[in-house]
Design a protein around this motif. Structure first.
Motif, short mmCIF file in Angstrom:
data_model
loop_
_atom_site.label_atom_id
_atom_site.label_comp_id
_atom_site.label_asym_id
_atom_site.label_seq_id
_atom_site.Cartn_x
_atom_site.Cartn_y
_atom_site.Cartn_z
N MET A 62 35.43 49.68 45.21
CA MET A 62 34.58 49.90 44.01
C MET A 62 34.89 51.29 43.49
O MET A 62 34.55 52.28 44.16
CB MET A 62 33.11 49.74 44.43
CG MET A 62 32.11 50.03 43.38
SD MET A 62 30.53 49.19 43.66
CE MET A 62 29.86 50.04 45.08
N ASP A 63 35.53 51.40 42.31
CA ASP A 63 35.90 52.74 41.83
C ASP A 63 35.38 53.05 40.42
O ASP A 63 35.88 53.99 39.77
CB ASP A 63 37.42 52.97 41.93
CG ASP A 63 38.23 52.07 41.01
OD1 ASP A 63 37.67 51.08 40.50
OD2 ASP A 63 39.42 52.35 40.81
N SER A 98 35.66 47.56 39.50
CA SER A 98 37.01 47.98 39.87
C SER A 98 37.83 48.24 38.61
O SER A 98 37.79 47.43 37.67
CB SER A 98 37.73 46.91 40.70
OG SER A 98 37.23 46.85 42.01
N THR A 99 38.58 49.33 38.61
CA THR A 99 39.51 49.58 37.51
C THR A 99 40.69 48.61 37.65
O THR A 99 40.94 48.09 38.74
CB THR A 99 40.07 51.01 37.58
OG1 THR A 99 40.68 51.19 38.87
CG2 THR A 99 38.97 52.04 37.39
N PRO A 100 41.43 48.39 36.56
CA PRO A 100 42.64 47.58 36.67
C PRO A 100 43.58 48.11 37.77
O PRO A 100 44.18 47.33 38.50
CB PRO A 100 43.27 47.71 35.29
CG PRO A 100 42.12 47.95 34.36
CD PRO A 100 41.14 48.77 35.16
N GLU A 101 43.63 49.44 37.91
CA GLU A 101 44.50 50.03 38.95
C GLU A 101 44.04 49.59 40.34
O GLU A 101 44.85 49.30 41.21
CB GLU A 101 44.47 51.58 38.89
CG GLU A 101 45.07 52.18 37.63
CD GLU A 101 44.22 51.95 36.38
OE1 GLU A 101 42.97 51.92 36.49
OE2 GLU A 101 44.80 51.76 35.30
N GLN A 102 42.73 49.55 40.54
CA GLN A 102 42.25 49.16 41.87
C GLN A 102 42.50 47.67 42.14
O GLN A 102 42.87 47.29 43.25
CB GLN A 102 40.75 49.47 42.02
CG GLN A 102 40.28 49.17 43.44
CD GLN A 102 38.90 49.69 43.74
OE1 GLN A 102 37.90 49.16 43.24
NE2 GLN A 102 38.82 50.71 44.56
N LEU A 103 42.31 46.83 41.12
CA LEU A 103 42.58 45.40 41.32
C LEU A 103 44.06 45.17 41.60
O LEU A 103 44.44 44.32 42.40
CB LEU A 103 42.11 44.60 40.09
CG LEU A 103 40.59 44.57 39.90
CD1 LEU A 103 40.22 43.89 38.58
CD2 LEU A 103 39.90 43.86 41.07
N GLU A 104 44.89 45.98 40.96
CA GLU A 104 46.34 45.92 41.21
C GLU A 104 46.63 46.22 42.69
O GLU A 104 47.41 45.53 43.35
CB GLU A 104 47.01 46.96 40.30
CG GLU A 104 48.49 47.10 40.46
CD GLU A 104 49.24 46.42 39.32
OE1 GLU A 104 48.75 46.49 38.19
OE2 GLU A 104 50.29 45.82 39.62
N LYS A 105 45.95 47.25 43.21
CA LYS A 105 46.14 47.62 44.63
C LYS A 105 45.61 46.52 45.56
O LYS A 105 46.18 46.25 46.61
CB LYS A 105 45.41 48.93 44.94
CG LYS A 105 46.06 50.16 44.36
CD LYS A 105 47.50 50.27 44.74
CE LYS A 105 47.87 51.48 45.50
NZ LYS A 105 49.33 51.52 45.82
#
Ligand code: GUN
Ligand code: ZN
Length: 438
Positions: free
Chosen positions: A169-170, A213-220
């Protein structure tokens, strides 16, 4: 040196579903009801199962038989969606999802930074599962890796088959509950290495839900899933109408809520999406095509006023489904009570939910939703020996009601309607008694 698990021999009245099915109408044919049966477990697995008469050649001579003459023994129940840190906040008044999260949930979860606190609640939580006849659960922890360690350590004491993960969660949450795309990846990876496949524990990559979640976090998260394909993905989907509108705002490039997860590689055979109350047609199709599963959480959907889940559609669209208590938005740890509310949710939509279908969802169907039906869910030889001894007459009302019952079908339906933790006489995990009411 680890000692070999002793052999356990149980005698009693057994009820289970022998095989997974693709339509509710096929369940009745798979019901196995043995009025006087024997279950033999060895090293945590089922070595033999059948009638008392047929068991005579198989009974070990030097093991005492644990006899439950008046009870009903069913496979351990499976909770496909629950939050252990929310144990203490069940029954938080007056809000729907998004304000409920901000007002009650986030402040509660902040406390789990403290390892000792997390351990105390984890112990209570695991005992509460056992007390309710739940032998396997898919569990949300908090953003803190400490919370995952606390839970798995508590489950390990009983050799419980538990799936859990650290929340990722970011954004859109208090600072103290936020990780980053990078730290969520690193922490989750370390926890996977430590816990996934360790004994009976399994790991779930756990982005809370798309808005946090940011798109970056979902990517990770997707990257992690690609690196560890047999790890689970566990999140929320399409629970509340304001939530859905928010996701559409936050991710305008995606076709809808589920498409956000699908885009980042988070759908699949080991992905479990809690709620799915308001799925669109294309989303049902995507759930089916990716073999993703739904956790149906009736007490939560009613408590938060989220909506009525159309269980019948899971059969029509061939989407796997299990039952979730969703503590603390859900209001009971008991899967019996969860079934009670599931029945009413179907009634409000003009649909029926039979006792045997409910048993299926609470056991073998739940196992299938968690991709564990080769290991759990019934008494087939070779499966892991998790089961529950039920006292159907735990209260005066139940004694009266059960005395009027003329069939196992009706007895089971009455149990689901008026039963709860008082009906759990004993819970066995991996062949060993882990909880006893007496
Ligand atoms: N959606 C995102 N977080 C949560 C949660 O903690 N509970 C429920 N019911 N829905 C959520
Ligand atoms: Zn939830």
């Amino acid at each position: 040196m680890t000692l070999a698990t002793p052999i356990t021999v149980i005698r009693g009245r057994f009820l289970d579903i022998q095989k997974t099915v693709s339509q509710a109408t096929e369940i009745a044919d798979q019901v196995r009801y043995i009025e006087d049966g024997i279950l033999i477990t060895e090293q945590g697995k089922i070595r033999w199962f059948g009638t008392w008469d047929a068991a005579q050649d198989h009974l070990p001579t030097d093991v005492e038989i644990q006899h439950y003459p008046d009870q009903l023994i069913i496979p351990g129940m499976i909770d496909t969606h629950i939050h252990f840190p929310q144990t203490e906040m069940v029954g938080a008044y007056g809000e729907q999802l998004l304000s409920w999260l901000n007002t009650y949930t986030f402040p509660t979860e902040i406390q789990f930074k403290d390892q000792a606190y997390a351990e105390e609640i984890a112990k209570f939580f695991v005992q509460e599962l056992l007390k309710n006849g739940t032998t396997t659960a898919l569990v949300f922890c908090t953003v803190h890796p400490e919370s995952v360690n606390a839970l798995f350590e508590a489950a390990e004491q009983y050799q419980m088959r538990l799936i859990a993960g650290k929340v990722m969660m970011d954004r859109h949450a208090p600072e103290a509950l936020c990780d980053t795309a990078e730290s969520a990846y690193d922490d989750s990876k370390a926890l996977i290495e430590k816990w996934h496949g360790q004994g009976r524990t399994l790991y779930a990559i756990t982005p809370r839900f798309a808005p946090t979640s940011t798109p970056e976090q979902l990517e990770k998260a997707g990257q992690l899933k690609a690196e560890y394909p047999d790890v689970y993905v566990h999140t929320h989907l399409s629970e509340n109408k304001d939530e859905i509108a928010w996701v559409k705002d936050l991710f305008p490039a995606q076709k809808g809520y589920l498409d956000v997860y699908h885009h980042y590689g988070l759908t699949g055979q080991r992905s479990v999406f809690a709620h799915c109350v308001h799925l669109e047609d294309a989303e049902w199709k995507c759930m089916h095509e990716t073999n993703s599963a739904i956790a149906f959480c009736p007490t939560s959907n009613l408590f938060l006023g989220s909506g009525l889940f159309p269980l019948k559609k899971t059969w029509e669209q061939q989407v796997k489904v299990g039952l979730g208590t969703d503590i603390g938005a859900g209001t009971s740890f008991s899967l019996l009570q969860t079934v009670n509310e599931a029945y009413k949710v179907q009634q409000l939509q003009g649909d029926k939910l039979s006792a045997f279908e409910s048993l299926y969802h609470a056991t073998l169907g739940g196992a299938k939703a968690l991709d564990l039906d080769d290991k759990l869910g019934n008494f087939n030889i070779g499966k892991e020996a998790d089961f529950v001894v039920l006292n159907l007459q735990a209260t005066a009302l139940q004694q009266l009601r059960q005395s009027r019952s003329k069939s196992i079908d009706d007895s089971l339906f009455a149990l689901f309607t008026i039963g709860d933790d008082r009906n759990i006489e004993a819970t066995y995990i991996y062949g060993q008694k882990a909880y006893s009411a007496n």
